[in-house]
Scaffold this motif. Structure first.
Motif, PDB file in Angstrom:
ATOM      1  N   ARG A  85       0.868  -1.202   0.000  1.00 49.01           N
ATOM      2  CA  ARG A  85       0.000   0.000   0.000  1.00 49.01           C
ATOM      3  C   ARG A  85       0.892   1.235   0.000  1.00 49.01           C
ATOM      4  N   LEU A  86       1.250   1.728  -1.173  1.00 46.14           N
ATOM      5  CA  LEU A  86       2.212   2.820  -1.269  1.00 46.14           C
ATOM      6  C   LEU A  86       1.510   4.160  -1.435  1.00 46.14           C
ATOM      7  N   PRO A  87       2.135   5.250  -0.944  1.00 49.29           N
ATOM      8  CA  PRO A  87       1.531   6.574  -1.114  1.00 49.29           C
ATOM      9  C   PRO A  87       1.505   6.980  -2.592  1.00 49.29           C
ATOM     10  N   GLU A  88       0.511   7.807  -2.954  1.00 51.92           N
ATOM     11  CA  GLU A  88       0.322   8.144  -4.369  1.00 51.92           C
ATOM     12  C   GLU A  88       0.393   9.630  -4.652  1.00 51.92           C
ATOM     13  N   ASP A  89       0.829  10.452  -3.679  1.00 44.35           N
ATOM     14  CA  ASP A  89       0.865  11.900  -3.909  1.00 44.35           C
ATOM     15  C   ASP A  89       1.899  12.248  -4.984  1.00 44.35           C
ATOM     16  N   GLN A  90       1.710  13.427  -5.588  1.00 39.14           N
ATOM     17  CA  GLN A  90       2.630  13.924  -6.616  1.00 39.14           C
ATOM     18  C   GLN A  90       3.522  14.997  -5.998  1.00 39.14           C
ATOM     19  N   SER A  91       4.684  15.228  -6.612  1.00 36.23           N
ATOM     20  CA  SER A  91       5.564  16.273  -6.065  1.00 36.23           C
ATOM     21  C   SER A  91       4.893  17.640  -6.139  1.00 36.23           C
ATOM     22  N   SER A  92       4.009  17.820  -7.142  1.00 36.56           N
ATOM     23  CA  SER A  92       3.318  19.116  -7.277  1.00 36.56           C
ATOM     24  C   SER A  92       2.310  19.344  -6.142  1.00 36.56           C
ATOM     25  N   ASP A  93       2.010  18.311  -5.360  1.00 36.13           N
ATOM     26  CA  ASP A  93       1.095  18.469  -4.216  1.00 36.13           C
ATOM     27  C   ASP A  93       1.779  19.194  -3.056  1.00 36.13           C
ATOM     28  N   TRP A  94       3.107  19.358  -3.120  1.00 30.81           N
ATOM     29  CA  TRP A  94       3.850  19.866  -1.974  1.00 30.81           C
ATOM     30  C   TRP A  94       4.293  21.310  -2.196  1.00 30.81           C
ATOM     31  N   PRO A  95       4.424  22.086  -1.123  1.00 28.76           N
ATOM     32  CA  PRO A  95       4.812  23.495  -1.250  1.00 28.76           C
ATOM     33  C   PRO A  95       6.283  23.652  -1.646  1.00 28.76           C
ATOM     34  N   SER A  96       6.676  24.915  -1.887  1.00 31.30           N
ATOM     35  CA  SER A  96       8.066  25.172  -2.288  1.00 31.30           C
ATOM     36  C   SER A  96       8.987  25.084  -1.073  1.00 31.30           C
ATOM     37  N   LEU A  97      10.262  24.845  -1.350  1.00 27.92           N
ATOM     38  CA  LEU A  97      11.247  24.800  -0.267  1.00 27.92           C
ATOM     39  C   LEU A  97      11.281  26.140   0.475  1.00 27.92           C
ATOM     40  N   ALA A  98      11.186  27.256  -0.270  1.00 30.00           N
ATOM     41  CA  ALA A  98      11.259  28.572   0.376  1.00 30.00           C
ATOM     42  C   ALA A  98      10.135  28.739   1.402  1.00 30.00           C
ATOM     43  N   GLU A  99       8.922  28.273   1.052  1.00 30.10           N
ATOM     44  CA  GLU A  99       7.795  28.375   2.004  1.00 30.10           C
ATOM     45  C   GLU A  99       8.056  27.541   3.252  1.00 30.10           C
ATOM     46  N   VAL A 100       8.602  26.342   3.039  1.00 29.60           N
ATOM     47  CA  VAL A 100       8.860  25.463   4.181  1.00 29.60           C
ATOM     48  C   VAL A 100       9.958  26.061   5.055  1.00 29.60           C
ATOM     49  N   GLU A 101      10.969  26.620   4.440  1.00 30.62           N
ATOM     50  CA  GLU A 101      12.056  27.211   5.231  1.00 30.62           C
ATOM     51  C   GLU A 101      11.563  28.421   6.033  1.00 30.62           C
ATOM     52  N   ARG A 102      10.665  29.189   5.441  1.00 28.16           N
ATOM     53  CA  ARG A 102      10.086  30.326   6.193  1.00 28.16           C
ATOM     54  C   ARG A 102       9.336  29.826   7.414  1.00 28.16           C
ATOM     55  N   TYR A 103       8.545  28.781   7.210  1.00 37.10           N
ATOM     56  CA  TYR A 103       7.796  28.156   8.318  1.00 37.10           C
ATOM     57  C   TYR A 103       8.763  27.662   9.392  1.00 37.10           C
ATOM     58  N   ASN A 104       9.824  26.985   8.966  1.00 35.45           N
ATOM     59  CA  ASN A 104      10.777  26.422   9.928  1.00 35.45           C
ATOM     60  C   ASN A 104      11.450  27.510  10.761  1.00 35.45           C
ATOM     61  N   HIS A 105      11.859  28.591  10.097  1.00 28.73           N
ATOM     62  CA  HIS A 105      12.507  29.684  10.843  1.00 28.73           C
ATOM     63  C   HIS A 105      11.566  30.257  11.881  1.00 28.73           C
TER      64      HIS A 105
END
Ligand SMILES: [Fe+2]
Length: 385
Positions: A85-105
């Motif tokens: 039972r493997l996950p089926e999401d696409q890479s386009s389903d995920w936000p940009s690295l810049a957005e994630v880094e802003r969140y992390n900071h």
């Protein structure tokens, strides 16, 4: 000794540096890859540790207002699907690295400014959760194609030590399992402390080596996941390069493979209680706490008359299904840490690997995985009942 809040704050800072350095080993164009099909894409893990810390400390413990509820949910949970039972999401389903880094900071700033108010137990949980991911992300990084990584392994110092296989007798007696709450931090499944009687048995001095397992392969067994054959020669697929199979290094295997090998040799695997009983013989820890990327010889760091490398140079499979100790209670703030895995489909591993942080070498720490999961740094040794 119980660490102070300041110690834990510093340790969390160092753990962040450790995980930041791991993600920096991934080439920037490869952050949306999914090197292990059963796990999330790499980008998830970049956001996951901060989301976990924020959900636990900011939201649960301190009731601080959410500033990015969507990411709090998106990055909240890892996955462990049943086989097939493997996950089926696409890479386009995920936000940009810049957005994630802003969140992390922002998460780091918010948490660091509130550190004085955070319950110590939750600081421990955040710290150890991050350090666990420093290891499990190394498993993911291991499976990323070499050309997508930027890094090199420092070769271990070569210091050959004599290799003299033997079975070591362990007297019957009480095995101590679990942790005394007064002794310091532990996860929910480490409690409560109790003793189990273990009849006398003998256990192999060394972890089973690549050379041992090669004989099994020559007898018809499938080769382990970390091996590859090229032009009739066997290689170990290391973190940053393939190397000729070192016959005196421990073999990484699944539990299914370890059990098949043990049957072939007319032996069995230790139970969790037998492993705990063996620990009382003393065995110096070797190759752990991020020392090397890959295994070293099974005789490295050995001490006379005791099993070698019970802690370090690869987790060790036990034959014990992961189950609660008497009196188990889930952490109210992290109910799903252990309980969903008490399902008969996960087995206990003990010891440590080269990528296991030092805090997990406390004797009560329990690791667990599915018996067919091939991506982990898992070794084994044999027992005669
Ligand atoms: Fe996690």
């Amino acid at each position: 000794m119980t660490p102070s809040r300041r110690d834990l704050g510093r340790a969390l800072e160092r753990a962040r540096e450790e995980t930041d350095a791991l993600f920096a080993l991934v080439r920037p164009d490869s952050l949306y890859e999914r090197p292990i099909p059963e796990r999330h894409r790499i980008l998830f893990y970049i956001g996951h540790m901060e989301a976990f810390d924020w959900n636990l400390i900011g939201r649960y413990a301190l009731d601080a207002p959410a500033f990015h509820a969507q990411f709090d949910r998106l990055f909240a949970f890892g996955i462990d699907p049943p086989p097939g039972r493997l996950p089926e999401d696409q890479s386009s389903d995920w936000p940009s690295l810049a957005e994630v880094e802003r969140y992390n900071h922002r998460v780091r700033d918010e948490i660091d400014s509130r550190l004085e108010a955070v319950p110590l137990q939750l600081l421990h949980v955040a710290l150890e959760h991050r350090l666990m991911h420093a290891e499990t992300f190394a498993y993911i990084l291991h499976q990323l194609a070499y050309e997508r990584k930027q890094g090199r392994a420092a070769p271990p110092a070569a210091s050959p030590e004599p290799y003299q296989p033997a079975m070591i007798d362990v007297r019957g007696g009480e095995a101590e399992l679990g942790l005394d709450p007064e002794a310091g931090f532990g996860w929910d499944n480490e409690f409560r402390q109790h003793c189990v009687h273990v009849p006398a048995f003998s256990i192999s001095r060394y972890k089973v080596t690549n050379g041992d397992y090669l004989a099994f392969v020559h007898a018809g067994a499938e080769p382990p996941f970390f091996w590859v054959e090229r032009s009739g020669r066997w290689f170990y697929r290391g973190m940053f390069s393939e190397t000729p199979l070192a016959l005196d290094h421990p073999v990484y295997v699944t539990l299914d493979e370890a059990l098949a090998f043990a049957r072939w040799r007319g032996k069995s695997l230790p139970t969790e209680a037998q492993f705990q009983r063996t620990l009382t013989l003393g065995s110096p820890p070797v190759n752990y706490d991020f020392q090397y990327w890959d295994p070293i010889a099974v005789s490295a760091g050995q001490a006379p008359g005791v099993p070698s490398q019970l802690v370090g140079n690869g987790w060790e499979w036990t034959s014990t299904p992961f189950a609660p100790f008497p009196g188990f209670e889930p952490f109210p703030f992290y109910k799903n840490y252990s309980e969903p895995f008490f399902d008969g489909h996960h087995y206990v591993l003990k010891g440590a690997s080269s990528r296991t942080a030092a805090c997990f070498t406390r004797p009560s720490f329990r690791n667990w995985f599915r018996p067919s999961y091939p991506y982990i740094y898992a070794t084994f040794r044999l027992v005669d009942a």
